[in-house]
Design an enzyme around this catalytic site. Sequence first.
Site, PDB file in Angstrom:
ATOM      1  N   ASP A  59       0.876  -1.161   0.000  1.00  0.00           N
ATOM      2  CA  ASP A  59       0.000   0.000   0.000  1.00  0.00           C
ATOM      3  C   ASP A  59       0.926   1.227   0.000  1.00  0.00           C
ATOM      4  OD1 ASP A  59      -2.282   1.684   0.428  1.00  0.00           O
ATOM      5  OD2 ASP A  59      -1.744   1.724   2.559  1.00  0.00           O
TER       6      ASP A  59
ATOM      7  N   ASP B 179       0.078   5.103   0.996  1.00  0.00           N
ATOM      8  CA  ASP B 179      -0.073   6.033   2.121  1.00  0.00           C
ATOM      9  C   ASP B 179      -0.151   5.275   3.453  1.00  0.00           C
ATOM     10  OD1 ASP B 179      -0.257   8.446   0.463  1.00  0.00           O
ATOM     11  OD2 ASP B 179      -2.167   7.610  -0.194  1.00  0.00           O
TER      12      ASP B 179
ATOM     13  N   CYS C  10     -11.542  -2.565  -8.297  1.00  0.00           N
ATOM     14  CA  CYS C  10     -10.137  -2.276  -7.978  1.00  0.00           C
ATOM     15  C   CYS C  10      -9.956  -1.624  -6.612  1.00  0.00           C
ATOM     16  CB  CYS C  10      -9.478  -1.446  -9.078  1.00  0.00           C
ATOM     17  SG  CYS C  10     -10.390  -0.030  -9.696  1.00  0.00           S
TER      18      CYS C  10
ATOM     19  N   SER D 148      -8.849   7.713  -4.054  1.00  0.00           N
ATOM     20  CA  SER D 148     -10.164   8.315  -4.289  1.00  0.00           C
ATOM     21  C   SER D 148     -10.089   9.836  -4.343  1.00  0.00           C
ATOM     22  CB  SER D 148     -11.159   7.874  -3.219  1.00  0.00           C
ATOM     23  OG  SER D 148     -10.881   8.512  -1.991  1.00  0.00           O
TER      24      SER D 148
HETATM   25 MG    MG Z   1      -2.827   3.229   3.481  1.00  0.00          MG
END
Ligand code: MG
Length: 184
Positions: free
Chosen positions: A11, A13, A109, A56
């Site tokens: 991932d 962030d 996704c 997003s």
């Molecule tokens: Mg994260």
Amino acid sequence: MTTKQKAVFLDRDGVINHDHAYVHKIEDFEFIDGVFDACRDFIAKGYILIVVTNQSGIGRGYYDEAQFNRLTEWMKAQFIEQQCPITEVYFCPHHPKKALPEYLQDCDCRKPNPGMLQQGIDAFDIDVSQSVMIGDKVSDIQAARAAGVKTAILVNSGQAFSEQDAAEADQVCVSIKETVAFVS
Ligand SMILES: [Mg+2]
């Protein structure tokens, strides 16, 4: 005999960089301590690095794909300079409820869905039974499970999570630096 590769899915962030919420500028992108050491270790152990990141902020209109791509190119250049190149970056710009019309969708996704991981698995012939996901949210863990990725590690360097969320992970680590002990 297998020719499949193994991958560490990361991932972004909260794992690679501090999650200052919707980070989209180089000046706000602050690497988490030890990320390059950990990634060099993964590569030395034969893994490729694939980033899978929900973005997003694009769908919400906080920044656009061009801005995301500029930051991604810069980030990838830092990893190259640090001798741990990222093989691919997948991002999901969608949101099911809060997004501009072209990004408003219940996609496959956005994590916890496995779509981004699946893309990487298909594109790079990844052996999920030897692969790892490192995330800071339970949705990262759930995406890994849905994709069949064997090991899912939650790190404490990003979003807060509950004990119930932690129980879904195979390991909980302070940050990516500590995950190397669980990636063999
Ligand atoms: Mg994260």
